[in-house]
Write an enzyme that holds these catalytic residues in place. Structure first.
Site, PDB file in Angstrom:
ATOM      1  N   GLY A   1       0.814  -1.209   0.000  1.00 38.58           N
ATOM      2  CA  GLY A   1       0.000   0.000   0.000  1.00 38.58           C
ATOM      3  C   GLY A   1       0.853   1.267   0.000  1.00 38.58           C
ATOM      4  O   GLY A   1       0.508   2.260  -0.638  1.00 38.58           O
TER       5      GLY A   1
ATOM      6  N   ASN B   1      -7.588   3.759   9.169  1.00 37.81           N
ATOM      7  CA  ASN B   1      -6.968   2.620   9.843  1.00 37.81           C
ATOM      8  C   ASN B   1      -7.064   2.703  11.356  1.00 37.81           C
ATOM      9  O   ASN B   1      -7.037   1.692  12.043  1.00 37.81           O
ATOM     10  CB  ASN B   1      -5.495   2.509   9.425  1.00 37.81           C
ATOM     11  CG  ASN B   1      -4.796   3.838   9.349  1.00 37.81           C
ATOM     12  OD1 ASN B   1      -5.212   4.739   8.616  1.00 37.81           O
ATOM     13  ND2 ASN B   1      -3.737   3.990  10.116  1.00 37.81           N
TER      14      ASN B   1
ATOM     15  N   SER C   1      -3.834  -3.284  -0.422  1.00 31.75           N
ATOM     16  CA  SER C   1      -2.692  -3.993   0.155  1.00 31.75           C
ATOM     17  C   SER C   1      -3.137  -5.394   0.565  1.00 31.75           C
ATOM     18  O   SER C   1      -4.172  -5.557   1.213  1.00 31.75           O
ATOM     19  CB  SER C   1      -2.184  -3.223   1.376  1.00 31.75           C
ATOM     20  OG  SER C   1      -1.156  -3.952   2.011  1.00 31.75           O
ATOM     21  N   ALA C   2      -2.332  -6.401   0.198  1.00 33.02           N
ATOM     22  CA  ALA C   2      -2.746  -7.797   0.425  1.00 33.02           C
ATOM     23  C   ALA C   2      -2.788  -8.183   1.903  1.00 33.02           C
ATOM     24  O   ALA C   2      -3.655  -8.947   2.328  1.00 33.02           O
ATOM     25  CB  ALA C   2      -1.793  -8.739  -0.320  1.00 33.02           C
ATOM     26  N   HIS C   3      -1.854  -7.639   2.706  1.00 27.11           N
ATOM     27  CA  HIS C   3      -1.738  -8.175   4.075  1.00 27.11           C
ATOM     28  C   HIS C   3      -2.834  -7.688   5.017  1.00 27.11           C
ATOM     29  O   HIS C   3      -2.881  -8.098   6.176  1.00 27.11           O
ATOM     30  CB  HIS C   3      -0.342  -7.926   4.657  1.00 27.11           C
ATOM     31  CG  HIS C   3      -0.029  -6.536   5.096  1.00 27.11           C
ATOM     32  ND1 HIS C   3       0.038  -6.175   6.421  1.00 27.11           N
ATOM     33  CD2 HIS C   3       0.263  -5.418   4.400  1.00 27.11           C
ATOM     34  CE1 HIS C   3       0.372  -4.890   6.516  1.00 27.11           C
ATOM     35  NE2 HIS C   3       0.507  -4.406   5.292  1.00 27.11           N
TER      36      HIS C   3
ATOM     37  N   THR D   1      11.125  -7.529 -11.418  1.00 23.92           N
ATOM     38  CA  THR D   1      10.586  -8.887 -11.566  1.00 23.92           C
ATOM     39  C   THR D   1       9.464  -9.100 -10.564  1.00 23.92           C
ATOM     40  O   THR D   1       9.610  -8.772  -9.387  1.00 23.92           O
ATOM     41  CB  THR D   1      11.704  -9.928 -11.353  1.00 23.92           C
ATOM     42  OG1 THR D   1      12.723  -9.655 -12.312  1.00 23.92           O
ATOM     43  CG2 THR D   1      11.194 -11.353 -11.520  1.00 23.92           C
TER      44      THR D   1
ATOM     45  N   CYS E   1       1.754   1.675  12.180  1.00 23.38           N
ATOM     46  CA  CYS E   1       3.001   2.230  11.690  1.00 23.38           C
ATOM     47  C   CYS E   1       3.520   3.297  12.644  1.00 23.38           C
ATOM     48  O   CYS E   1       4.580   3.846  12.446  1.00 23.38           O
ATOM     49  CB  CYS E   1       2.796   2.771  10.283  1.00 23.38           C
ATOM     50  SG  CYS E   1       1.879   1.612   9.283  1.00 23.38           S
TER      51      CYS E   1
HETATM   52  N1  PLP Z   1      -2.883   2.841   3.889  1.00 21.27           N
HETATM   53  C1  PLP Z   1      -3.504   2.490   5.018  1.00 21.27           C
HETATM   54  C2  PLP Z   1      -4.844   3.088   5.318  1.00 21.27           C
HETATM   55  C3  PLP Z   1      -2.919   1.586   5.909  1.00 21.27           C
HETATM   56  O1  PLP Z   1      -3.554   1.260   7.029  1.00 21.27           O
HETATM   57  C4  PLP Z   1      -1.643   1.058   5.584  1.00 21.27           C
HETATM   58  C5  PLP Z   1      -0.956   0.144   6.524  1.00 21.27           C
HETATM   59  O2  PLP Z   1      -1.155   0.174   7.724  1.00 21.27           O
HETATM   60  C6  PLP Z   1      -1.037   1.440   4.380  1.00 21.27           C
HETATM   61  C7  PLP Z   1      -1.687   2.330   3.555  1.00 21.27           C
HETATM   62  C8  PLP Z   1       0.297   0.908   3.973  1.00 21.27           C
HETATM   63  O3  PLP Z   1       0.179  -0.380   3.426  1.00 21.27           O
HETATM   64  P1  PLP Z   1       1.434  -1.365   3.401  1.00 21.27           P
HETATM   65  O4  PLP Z   1       1.648  -1.845   4.794  1.00 21.27           O
HETATM   66  O5  PLP Z   1       1.022  -2.466   2.466  1.00 21.27           O
HETATM   67  O6  PLP Z   1       2.594  -0.591   2.860  1.00 21.27           O
END
Ligand code: PLP
Length: 377
Positions: free
Chosen positions: A70, A146, A194-196, A232, A319
């Site tokens: 993301g 988030n 974002s996959a995770h 890649t 984060c």
């Molecule tokens: N955007 C939002 C709203 C998120 O919550 C996050 C991750 O916490 C991201 C972007 C970033 O994604 P990634 O962890 O895949 O870099």
């Protein structure tokens, strides 16, 4: 007992995602750009995953650009579209750092307007109108936050932006897999995934693009991903993302109902605990997210106590966990810095159960009682 309630930080891999990935970590290791049979097999796997991700958000596969997550997709969306010609960018005040910091980094070259939110964490119509008057080259408003789970009315915002010919990006990282996300119905030009966050692997994401938009790559090289993102391909990761997206699509209603029931159960228990309140409780929110405030009790302290009893929650954005500043999201909502330090985020997942909530509430009450009595003379 160990209870994981931090799914907005990341989710565990779904067993079916692991099963889909394993062949591409073991025997099918060829480079998808190689033209012999094994390479063609890897290419087919990437193409199928592209279709699965495209289906999740109702676009054509050619609109999906795989990225390293993301963060990269947000960087690409903003840096790739805001050109010298426009020299203006507008972002909401509650964006994730991967948007906020990009805006900050561009601030010395471009005009950056930060769109305020109301006390529920939502951008208002007036604030959007004001921002659009400045004719930004790009408007970026996240679909769901988030930290608080608050959902923005992206379709209405996009409608205004499109009428004035302003391109709009939405970060749907937290929304995808939890609520319906339809790129076309939302009428946006760019969308981040974002996959995770949806039971897929870390280190893979996507930027969904409107092909009529001019987008410059950030990463130059062999011209992968239709020239938008060289390097890649992370084949196993992309295959995992595809499977996670397919499962998120087919199980969306079931997951939503489950999460909503758990969240209501949780919030009914929280209502009975003195001093605890839920942030933006009446705003439209993701079905899995509850952010609570307990004035006088630092979120970090509470989090560490909960951790000792094997409960994983967050005191804000994942984060931010190395960074003890108050959340910019809460400050933007008018929460005082003192109160902003006293928050805890509970983000539920599809595999949580009522007994997880019972355990969480039990541990929370116990620790609150201990912390409150230790702060009293
Ligand atoms: N955007 C939002 C709203 C998120 O919550 C996050 C991750 O916490 C991201 C972007 C970033 O994604 P990634 O962890 O895949 O870099």
């Amino acid at each position: 007992m160990s209870v994981y309630l931090d799914h907005n930080a990341t989710t565990p891999l779904d067993e079916r995602v692991i099963a889909a990935m394993i062949p591409y970590l073991k025997e099918c290791y060829a480079n998808p750009s190689s033209i012999y049979r094994e390479g063609r097999l890897a290419r087919t796997a990437v193409d199928s995953a592209r279709e699965q991700v495209a289906d999740l958000v109702n676009v054509q596969p050619s609109q999906v650009i795989f990225t390293s997550g993301g963060t990269e997709a947000n960087n690409l969306a903003i840096k790739g579209t805001v050109s010298d010609a426009s020299r203006r960018l507008a972002v909401s005040a509650v964006e994730h750092d991967s948007v906020m910091q990009v805006a900050d980094s561009l601030g010395s070259h471009w005009g950056v307007d930060v769109i305020p939110v109301n006390e529920s964490g939502r951008v208002t119509e007036k604030a959007i109108d004001d921002a659009l008057q400045e004719k930004p080259g790009l408007l970026s408003v996240m679909m769901a936050n988030n930290e608080t789970g608050v959902i923005q009315d992206i379709a209405a915002i996009a409608d205004k932006a499109q009428k004035l010919d302003v391109a709009i990006h939405t970060d749907a990282v937290q929304a995808a897999g939890k609520i319906k996300v339809d790129f076309q119905a939302l009428n946006v030009n760019l969308m981040t995934l974002s996959a995770h966050k949806l039971y897929g692997p870390k280190g893979v994401g996507a930027l969904i693009i409107d092909k009529s938009l001019q987008l410059s790559p950030l990463i130059h090289g062999g011209g992968h991903e239709m020239g938008y993102r060289s390097g890649t391909e992370n084949v196993a990761g992309i295959v995992g993302f595809g499977m996670a997206a397919a499962l998120a699509e087919s199980e969306l209603e079931k997951r939503q109902a489950h999460l909503m029931a758990l969240r209501d159960y949780l919030e009914s228990h929280l209502a009975a605990i003195q001093g605890v309140s839920v942030i933006a409780q009446d705003a439209p929110r993701l079905p899995n997210t509850t952010m609570i405030v307990v004035p006088g009790i630092e979120g970090e302290t509470l989090l560490m106590q909960m951790d000792k009893e094997n409960v994983a929650v967050s005191s804000g954005s994942a984060c931010h966990s190395q960074n003890h500043q108050e959340s910019h999201v809460l400050l933007a909502m008018g929460v005082s810095p003192e109160v902003a330090r006293c928050t805890l985020r509970i983000s539920l997942g599809k595999d949580n159960s009522l007994s997880d909530i019972d355990y969480f509430v039990f541990v929370l009450e116990k620790n609150l009682n201990q912390l409150i009595s230790s702060t009293w003379p």
